[in-house]
Design an enzyme around this catalytic site. Structure first.
Site, PDB file in Angstrom:
ATOM      1  N   LYS A 179       0.820  -1.211   0.000  1.00 25.52           N
ATOM      2  CA  LYS A 179       0.000   0.000   0.000  1.00 25.52           C
ATOM      3  C   LYS A 179       0.863   1.276   0.000  1.00 25.52           C
ATOM      4  O   LYS A 179       2.080   1.209   0.151  1.00 25.52           O
ATOM      5  CB  LYS A 179      -0.932  -0.009   1.223  1.00 25.52           C
ATOM      6  CG  LYS A 179      -1.904  -1.197   1.234  1.00 25.52           C
ATOM      7  CD  LYS A 179      -2.900  -1.119   0.087  1.00 25.52           C
ATOM      8  CE  LYS A 179      -4.070  -2.073   0.240  1.00 25.52           C
ATOM      9  NZ  LYS A 179      -3.776  -3.466  -0.126  1.00 25.52           N
TER      10      LYS A 179
HETATM   11  C1  LIG Z   1      -9.765  -2.671  -1.706  1.00 23.63           C
HETATM   12  C2  LIG Z   1      -9.239  -3.440  -0.533  1.00 23.63           C
HETATM   13  N1  LIG Z   1     -10.059  -3.703   0.501  1.00 23.63           N
HETATM   14  C3  LIG Z   1      -9.625  -4.354   1.581  1.00 23.63           C
HETATM   15  C4  LIG Z   1      -8.324  -4.802   1.691  1.00 23.63           C
HETATM   16  C5  LIG Z   1      -7.932  -5.620   2.876  1.00 23.63           C
HETATM   17  O1  LIG Z   1      -6.832  -5.139   3.537  1.00 23.63           O
HETATM   18  P1  LIG Z   1      -5.811  -6.133   4.297  1.00 23.63           P
HETATM   19  O2  LIG Z   1      -5.069  -6.892   3.272  1.00 23.63           O
HETATM   20  O3  LIG Z   1      -4.948  -5.187   5.086  1.00 23.63           O
HETATM   21  O4  LIG Z   1      -6.634  -7.003   5.187  1.00 23.63           O
HETATM   22  C6  LIG Z   1      -7.437  -4.528   0.645  1.00 23.63           C
HETATM   23  C7  LIG Z   1      -6.020  -4.898   0.725  1.00 23.63           C
HETATM   24  O5  LIG Z   1      -5.425  -5.789   0.472  1.00 23.63           O
HETATM   25  C8  LIG Z   1      -7.914  -3.853  -0.504  1.00 23.63           C
HETATM   26  O6  LIG Z   1      -7.101  -3.623  -1.529  1.00 23.63           O
END
Ligand SMILES: Cc1ncc(COP(=O)(O)O)c(C=O)c1O
Length: 359
Positions: A179
């Site tokens: 990110k």
């Molecule tokens: C659009 C979106 N929503 C939710 C997430 C979930 O985040 P995480 O991977 O930190 O659980 C991500 C990331 O990977 C994402 O790109």
């Protein structure tokens, strides 16, 4: 190889993490609180609640808004699966609305047709760092009395006319290493609503207000001080990282706009280019293979829309969402991260242009 993503960890991050290790306070503590305050300030909201991931941030936001069995939440089918899965986790039903091909985000003009008496919330996803059309989405939410939960996992620092994403409704961010800023794993819920913030804080820690007294069923969705220290050091650099991403994207668009379909940015929108996503209408997969052979990392976000994923097919989803389905066949993301050099950018342009004339 020019990688598709590369976290930038400097001396500041290393020192901040070591200081926490030396402090003996490793789990959720003062660094988490400091990180929450700083992140709330970034978004221009009163509260930020740190979590163990972006997925748990979404889960927590839905729970804090009392969304559960019998409720429907309208979201995008063209996203990472966590957006929709969080809706399933709370026992509610994701309802998918097709996307706009110029932004890859949910198409506001299609939302109202999918609203039913069970609809409780809208969950727009600011995909690739590009804000959704929040003016239209907030107007629909106000007309129908709906909650808005923004999946801003990919959009730290993105804004519309200066107003940050994550401040329109309840925002959910991810700090996964790819990110725009990272805490390794981690997430954040942002809100101006005192009650939602309070509920999210309790749910994050087993529903515990007084030590070892539990008012309701909660979870362990906590962030650690180690992660928060990393996050604070990254947050201090976010503007520089985002400006570099934006400049890299500008260079790529200037040099590729006649070769492929390049990303569009609406007037007044700050797209922070978590991904730089082009469209290749034919032979996309061949192009990916050849770019890899030429040392250029790529990503396909996402090769299958959520409603067509086996887990959703199993649940009986039979939607036909033609734009999302077409984009899954055509999109290709190129490196845009802040670690790219001018030479890397020139190489990307040169190889994409050359391959495009061949495939
Ligand atoms: C659009 C979106 N929503 C939710 C997430 C979930 O985040 P995480 O991977 O930190 O659980 C991500 C990331 O990977 C994402 O790109």
């Amino acid at each position: 190889m020019i990688p598709i993503a590369q976290p930038l960890i400097g001396q500041e991050e290393k020192e901040a993490v070591i200081a926490v290790l030396d402090s003996g306070m490793l789990a959720q503590g003062p660094k988490v609180e400091e990180f929450e305050k700083a992140f709330a300030a970034l978004c221009g909201v009163r509260h930020a609640v740190a979590t163990s991931s972006g997925t748990t941030a979404l889960h927590l936001a839905l729970l804090a808004h009392n969304i559960g069995p019998g409720d429907e939440v309208i979201t995008s089918p063209f996203t990472f699966i966590a957006s929709a899965n969080a809706i399933l986790f709370v026992g509610a039903r994701p309802v998918f609305v097709d996307i706009d091909e110029s932004s890859y985000n949910i198409d506001p003009s299609l939302i109202e047709a999918r609203i039913t008496p069970r609809t409780k919330a809208l969950m727009p996803v600011h995909l690739f760092g590009n804000p959704c059309e929040m003016e239209a989405i907030m107007a629909i939410a106000a007309r129908h009395g709906l909650i808005v939960i923004e999946d801003a996992a990919q959009a730290h620092g993105a804004s519309i006319q200066g107003r940050k994403v994550g401040s329109f409704g309840t925002g959910c961010f991810s700090f996964y290493p790819t990110k725009n800023m990272t805490t390794a794993e981690g997430g954040m819920v942002t809100t101006d609503d005192d009650q939602v913030a309070e509920k999210a804080r309790l749910l994050r820690n087993h529903g515990m207000k007084k030590r070892y007294y539990h008012d309701f069923l909660g979870y362990n969705f906590r962030m650690t001080d180690l992660q928060a220290a990393l996050g604070l050091a990254q947050l201090a650099k976010l503007e520089v990282f985002n400006e570099k991403r934006i400049a890299n994207a500008r260079y790529l668009t200037e040099h590729l706009r006649d070769v492929v379909i390049t990303p569009q940015v609406r007037d007044g929108y700050r797209h922070v280019f978590h991904q730089y996503t082009i469209r290749v209408k034919e032979n996309r997969d061949l192009m990916v293979e050849q770019l890899r052979e030429q040392g250029i990392g790529t990503g396909i976000y996402y090769p299958l829309p959520v409603h067509q994923q086996p887990v959703y097919q199993e649940l009986g989803y039979t939607d036909c969402l033609p734009v999302a389905e077409a984009m899954s066949r055509e999109v290709l993301s190129l490196p845009v991260h802040p670690a790219l050099s001018q030479m890397d950018l020139e190489r990307i342009v040169e190889v994409v242009s050359r391959l495009r004339s061949l495939v």
